[in-house]
Design a protein around this motif. Structure first.
Motif, mmCIF file in Angstrom:
data_model
loop_
_atom_site.group_PDB
_atom_site.id
_atom_site.type_symbol
_atom_site.label_atom_id
_atom_site.label_comp_id
_atom_site.label_asym_id
_atom_site.label_seq_id
_atom_site.Cartn_x
_atom_site.Cartn_y
_atom_site.Cartn_z
ATOM 1 N N LYS A 66 0.814 -1.213 0.000
ATOM 2 C CA LYS A 66 0.000 0.000 0.000
ATOM 3 C C LYS A 66 0.848 1.265 0.000
ATOM 4 N N GLN A 67 1.951 1.255 0.714
ATOM 5 C CA GLN A 67 2.789 2.447 0.789
ATOM 6 C C GLN A 67 4.132 2.158 0.135
ATOM 7 N N ILE A 68 4.276 2.608 -1.075
ATOM 8 C CA ILE A 68 5.529 2.441 -1.803
ATOM 9 C C ILE A 68 6.259 3.768 -1.766
ATOM 10 N N LYS A 69 7.442 3.751 -1.181
ATOM 11 C CA LYS A 69 8.227 4.983 -1.037
ATOM 12 C C LYS A 69 9.171 5.153 -2.221
ATOM 13 N N THR A 70 9.358 6.382 -2.640
ATOM 14 C CA THR A 70 10.331 6.672 -3.692
ATOM 15 C C THR A 70 11.502 7.426 -3.085
ATOM 16 N N THR A 71 12.678 7.209 -3.646
ATOM 17 C CA THR A 71 13.898 7.860 -3.197
ATOM 18 C C THR A 71 14.502 8.604 -4.374
ATOM 19 N N SER A 72 15.017 9.779 -4.120
ATOM 20 C CA SER A 72 15.628 10.553 -5.200
ATOM 21 C C SER A 72 16.975 9.939 -5.574
ATOM 22 N N TRP A 73 17.357 10.154 -6.815
ATOM 23 C CA TRP A 73 18.644 9.647 -7.287
ATOM 24 C C TRP A 73 19.777 10.291 -6.500
ATOM 25 N N LYS A 74 19.644 11.560 -6.188
ATOM 26 C CA LYS A 74 20.696 12.269 -5.455
ATOM 27 C C LYS A 74 20.895 11.671 -4.060
ATOM 28 N N LYS A 75 19.785 11.414 -3.366
ATOM 29 C CA LYS A 75 19.860 10.848 -2.017
ATOM 30 C C LYS A 75 20.447 9.439 -2.029
ATOM 31 N N SER A 76 20.157 8.678 -3.072
ATOM 32 C CA SER A 76 20.650 7.299 -3.144
ATOM 33 C C SER A 76 22.149 7.229 -3.436
ATOM 34 N N GLY A 77 22.683 8.281 -4.061
ATOM 35 C CA GLY A 77 24.102 8.278 -4.420
ATOM 36 C C GLY A 77 24.378 7.506 -5.710
ATOM 37 N N LEU A 78 23.329 7.144 -6.436
ATOM 38 C CA LEU A 78 23.482 6.411 -7.692
ATOM 39 C C LEU A 78 23.392 7.384 -8.861
ATOM 40 N N LYS A 79 24.183 7.133 -9.895
ATOM 41 C CA LYS A 79 24.147 7.950 -11.107
ATOM 42 C C LYS A 79 24.581 7.085 -12.285
ATOM 43 N N ALA A 80 24.572 7.645 -13.475
ATOM 44 C CA ALA A 80 24.939 6.890 -14.682
ATOM 45 C C ALA A 80 26.327 6.289 -14.527
ATOM 46 N N GLY A 81 26.446 5.011 -14.850
ATOM 47 C CA GLY A 81 27.733 4.326 -14.771
ATOM 48 C C GLY A 81 28.039 3.687 -13.433
ATOM 49 N N THR A 82 27.240 3.949 -12.418
ATOM 50 C CA THR A 82 27.477 3.359 -11.099
ATOM 51 C C THR A 82 27.244 1.850 -11.171
ATOM 52 N N LYS A 83 28.183 1.094 -10.640
ATOM 53 C CA LYS A 83 28.067 -0.364 -10.623
ATOM 54 C C LYS A 83 27.121 -0.764 -9.497
ATOM 55 N N ILE A 84 26.165 -1.637 -9.821
ATOM 56 C CA ILE A 84 25.184 -2.084 -8.836
ATOM 57 C C ILE A 84 25.105 -3.610 -8.853
ATOM 58 N N HIS A 85 24.529 -4.152 -7.796
ATOM 59 C CA HIS A 85 24.317 -5.598 -7.695
ATOM 60 C C HIS A 85 22.814 -5.870 -7.726
ATOM 61 N N VAL A 86 22.402 -6.867 -8.495
ATOM 62 C CA VAL A 86 20.993 -7.274 -8.588
ATOM 63 C C VAL A 86 20.840 -8.606 -7.868
ATOM 64 N N ASP A 87 19.920 -8.651 -6.886
ATOM 65 C CA ASP A 87 19.703 -9.901 -6.164
ATOM 66 C C ASP A 87 18.308 -10.490 -6.378
ATOM 67 N N LEU A 88 17.420 -9.723 -7.021
ATOM 68 C CA LEU A 88 16.061 -10.187 -7.243
ATOM 69 C C LEU A 88 15.475 -9.417 -8.420
ATOM 70 N N TYR A 89 14.613 -10.068 -9.192
ATOM 71 C CA TYR A 89 13.895 -9.325 -10.217
ATOM 72 C C TYR A 89 12.453 -9.794 -10.265
ATOM 73 N N ALA A 90 11.590 -8.916 -10.717
ATOM 74 C CA ALA A 90 10.162 -9.217 -10.808
ATOM 75 C C ALA A 90 9.738 -9.058 -12.257
ATOM 76 N N SER A 91 8.994 -10.025 -12.755
ATOM 77 C CA SER A 91 8.526 -9.936 -14.135
ATOM 78 C C SER A 91 7.004 -9.989 -14.158
ATOM 79 N N GLN A 92 6.471 -9.378 -15.207
ATOM 80 C CA GLN A 92 5.028 -9.308 -15.353
ATOM 81 C C GLN A 92 4.617 -9.649 -16.788
#
Length: 139
Positions: A66-92
């Motif tokens: 019911k309550q989905i929170k959004t976070t700004s890109w600036k607050k997350s510290g993520l930007k183009a080219g940042t390496k990330i790890h994926v541990d789960l994905y959801a498909s529809q």
């Protein structure tokens, strides 16, 4: 919602009125039909150059939360080219999936360390070719 519309139409017709039943057009991928299914993953990727139109959320946008929170890109510290790890994905059943990401760390994280995780739509990521090919075969 469909049952409610039919009930309204039947009620209006019984009183001599006319009702038009229409369905709202689908405007974005988060409102597309299909059941949401989650899958484990374990790979690294990078944030793509066209990442800013997509939101970082606490849950998949079309999930039952019911309550989905959004976070700004600036607050997350993520930007183009940042390496990330994926541990789960959801498909529809769509062309792109939602991925749960964390900022990549070469250090081993202990079980009790709190790591911020976000869900992001697949178009915002540059996925490795091996993962893209594997996901294409799973459809």
């Amino acid at each position: 919602m469909f049952k409610k519309s039919i009930l309204l139409a039947v009620t209006a017709l019984s009183f001599g009125g006319f009702v038009s039943i229409t369905q709202a057009p689908v405007s974005n991928a988060a409102s597309m039909p299909g059941s949401l299914s989650y899958h484990k993953a374990n790979f690294n990727a990078k944030i793509g150059t066209n990442y800013q139109p997509f939101k970082l959320t606490s849950h998949v946008p079309n999930s039952n939360y019911k309550q989905i929170k959004t976070t700004s890109w600036k607050k997350s510290g993520l930007k183009a080219g940042t390496k990330i790890h994926v541990d789960l994905y959801a498909s529809q059943g769509l062309q792109f999936n939602w991925y749960r990401i964390t900022k990549f760390s070469a250090k081993k994280v202990t079980k009790h360390a709190k790591v911020q995780k976000y869900w992001i739509y697949g178009q915002a990521l540059n996925l490795p070719k091996s993962v893209t090919n594997q996901l294409a075969l799973s459809y």
